[in-house]
Each structure stands twice: as structure tokens, then as C-alpha cells.
Scaffold this motif. Structure first.
Motif, PDB file in Angstrom:
ATOM      1  N   LYS A  70       0.848  -1.189   0.000  1.00 57.15           N
ATOM      2  CA  LYS A  70       0.000   0.000   0.000  1.00 57.15           C
ATOM      3  C   LYS A  70       0.881   1.236   0.000  1.00 57.15           C
ATOM      4  CE  LYS A  70      -3.495  -2.350   2.717  1.00 57.15           C
ATOM      5  NZ  LYS A  70      -4.157  -2.436   4.009  1.00 57.15           N
ATOM      6  N   PRO A  72       0.705   5.020   1.162  1.00 56.89           N
ATOM      7  CA  PRO A  72      -0.035   6.107   1.801  1.00 56.89           C
ATOM      8  C   PRO A  72       0.135   7.391   0.992  1.00 56.89           C
ATOM      9  CG  PRO A  72       1.499   5.073   3.352  1.00 56.89           C
ATOM     10  CD  PRO A  72       1.780   4.514   2.001  1.00 56.89           C
ATOM     11  N   ARG A  74       0.116  10.240   1.924  1.00 59.50           N
ATOM     12  CA  ARG A  74       0.890  11.262   2.646  1.00 59.50           C
ATOM     13  C   ARG A  74       2.353  11.285   2.226  1.00 59.50           C
ATOM     14  NH1 ARG A  74      -0.280   9.704   8.575  1.00 59.50           N
ATOM     15  NH2 ARG A  74      -0.080   7.724   7.549  1.00 59.50           N
ATOM     16  N   ILE A 117      -6.118  14.470   5.720  1.00 63.66           N
ATOM     17  CA  ILE A 117      -6.041  13.032   5.438  1.00 63.66           C
ATOM     18  C   ILE A 117      -5.782  12.256   6.723  1.00 63.66           C
ATOM     19  CG2 ILE A 117      -4.644  11.247   4.314  1.00 63.66           C
ATOM     20  CD1 ILE A 117      -4.323  13.225   1.972  1.00 63.66           C
ATOM     21  N   ARG A 118      -4.879  12.741   7.539  1.00 65.60           N
ATOM     22  CA  ARG A 118      -4.577  12.075   8.814  1.00 65.60           C
ATOM     23  C   ARG A 118      -5.812  12.062   9.721  1.00 65.60           C
ATOM     24  NH1 ARG A 118      -2.614   8.102  11.057  1.00 65.60           N
ATOM     25  NH2 ARG A 118      -1.739   8.399  13.096  1.00 65.60           N
ATOM     26  N   TYR A 119      -6.502  13.175   9.795  1.00 66.80           N
ATOM     27  CA  TYR A 119      -7.725  13.257  10.594  1.00 66.80           C
ATOM     28  C   TYR A 119      -8.770  12.260  10.067  1.00 66.80           C
ATOM     29  CZ  TYR A 119     -11.939  15.114  12.757  1.00 66.80           C
ATOM     30  OH  TYR A 119     -13.105  15.245  13.466  1.00 66.80           O
ATOM     31  N   GLY A 120      -8.898  12.199   8.767  1.00 70.91           N
ATOM     32  CA  GLY A 120      -9.838  11.257   8.165  1.00 70.91           C
ATOM     33  C   GLY A 120      -9.492   9.816   8.465  1.00 70.91           C
ATOM     34  N   HIS A 121      -8.202   9.487   8.452  1.00 73.49           N
ATOM     35  CA  HIS A 121      -7.796   8.114   8.757  1.00 73.49           C
ATOM     36  C   HIS A 121      -8.072   7.750  10.208  1.00 73.49           C
ATOM     37  CE1 HIS A 121      -4.785   7.492   5.223  1.00 73.49           C
ATOM     38  NE2 HIS A 121      -6.029   7.609   4.823  1.00 73.49           N
ATOM     39  N   ILE A 122      -7.983   8.729  11.100  1.00 71.76           N
ATOM     40  CA  ILE A 122      -8.238   8.457  12.514  1.00 71.76           C
ATOM     41  C   ILE A 122      -9.736   8.384  12.794  1.00 71.76           C
ATOM     42  CG2 ILE A 122      -8.048   9.427  14.845  1.00 71.76           C
ATOM     43  CD1 ILE A 122      -5.293  10.517  13.981  1.00 71.76           C
ATOM     44  N   PRO A 125     -11.838   5.440   9.716  1.00 73.83           N
ATOM     45  CA  PRO A 125     -10.931   4.413   9.185  1.00 73.83           C
ATOM     46  C   PRO A 125     -11.618   3.524   8.159  1.00 73.83           C
ATOM     47  CG  PRO A 125     -11.645   3.826  11.385  1.00 73.83           C
ATOM     48  CD  PRO A 125     -12.205   5.204  11.093  1.00 73.83           C
ATOM     49  N   TYR A 126     -10.794   2.951   7.283  1.00 74.00           N
ATOM     50  CA  TYR A 126     -11.311   2.013   6.293  1.00 74.00           C
ATOM     51  C   TYR A 126     -11.739   0.730   6.994  1.00 74.00           C
ATOM     52  CZ  TYR A 126      -9.036   4.879   2.743  1.00 74.00           C
ATOM     53  OH  TYR A 126      -8.648   5.904   1.937  1.00 74.00           O
ATOM     54  N   TYR A 128     -11.733  -3.116   7.627  1.00 73.10           N
ATOM     55  CA  TYR A 128     -10.711  -4.120   7.386  1.00 73.10           C
ATOM     56  C   TYR A 128     -11.277  -5.284   6.583  1.00 73.10           C
ATOM     57  CZ  TYR A 128      -7.770  -1.731  10.742  1.00 73.10           C
ATOM     58  OH  TYR A 128      -7.017  -0.803  11.381  1.00 73.10           O
TER      59      TYR A 128
END
Length: 130
Positions: A70, A72, A74, A117-122, A125-126, A128
Motif C-alpha cells: 500500500k 499512503p 501522505r 487526510i490524517r484526521y480522516g484516517h483516525i 478508518p477504512y 478491514y
């Protein structure tokens, strides 16, 4: 059809890995070349260090991709931020005020994008996949 899809997926993965190895080798060649220039000049400038950081980020990105499969988003953003900072530091004397503001604004937008993007990932989250 399933056999063809498997063959296609495996072929694309092989090409992708091959290109990543080529990128890593090319980056290593650039690092050695840059270090050689510094040794010959017997001096290290801020521009040299920032360029080495860009190369280091590219290697980290390739390594992360090979390990996890993957990429990222970022990582390329970090590389772009460092590249903009290097451009701003090196060419500031030749830039007019509007260009300086534009480059600084682009860096700010990229930094804000990383935060979003970081805020969205926290917070979002996708899911699993098992």
C-alpha cells in the motif's frame, strides 16, 4: 476468465515490483552522485541536505510500498512539501513577492491536506478486509 484475471493481476504485480526496484536503484545512484558532488566540493549546503531528504523520502516510500503493498498518499505529499521548501530556499532571491507567496501557499495547502487526510484516517478508518 478467472485464470486470465489471475495471470493479469500477477503480471501487473511483477511489473509494479520491477519498476519499484528500478526507482530504488535510480534513487540510490542519485544519492551516491550527490554525496560525490559534496565530497568534491568539500562543502555541504542546505540545498544538498534538502535534496538528500527528498531522496530519503523516495526510498522510504518504495520500502513501505514493497513491505505493505500500500502507498499512503501522505508520502508523496511530504516529498512535495520538502521540494517546495527547497525551491523556496534556493530561489528566493530571484523570485518576486507573488511567486514567494504562491510557493508558500502551495506548501501550506499541502500541509493542510496532510492534516485532513490524517484526521480522516483516525476518525473515519477504512473497514478491514479479512
Amino acid at each position: 476468465m478467472n485464470r486470465f484475471q489471475t495471470w493479469g493481476r500477477d503480471s501487473l504485480a511483477l511489473v509494479q515490483d520491477l519498476v519499484l526496484v528500478i526507482v530504488a536503484i535510480a534513487t540510490l545512484i542519485l544519492i551516491v552522485s550527490e554525496v560525490w558532488v559534496m565530497v568534491q566540493a568539500r562543502a555541504v549546503t542546505l540545498a544538498d541536505l534538502l535534496l538528500l531528504f527528498i531522496y530519503l523520502e523516495v526510498l522510504a516510500m518504495v520500502s513501505l510500498y514493497l513491505e505493505s503493498g500500500k502507498l499512503p498518499i501522505r508520502m508523496p505529499l511530504y516529498i512535495a512539501i520538502v521540494a517546495l521548501a527547497r525551491y523556496l530556499i534556493l530561489d528566493m532571491k530571484e523570485m518576486d513577492n507573488w511567486r514567494i507567496l504562491a510557493v508558500a501557499g502551495a506548501g501550506f495547502i499541502l500541509a493542510a491536506t496532510v492534516l485532513v487526510i490524517r484526521y480522516g484516517h483516525i476518525k473515519l478508518p477504512y473497514p478491514y478486509k479479512d
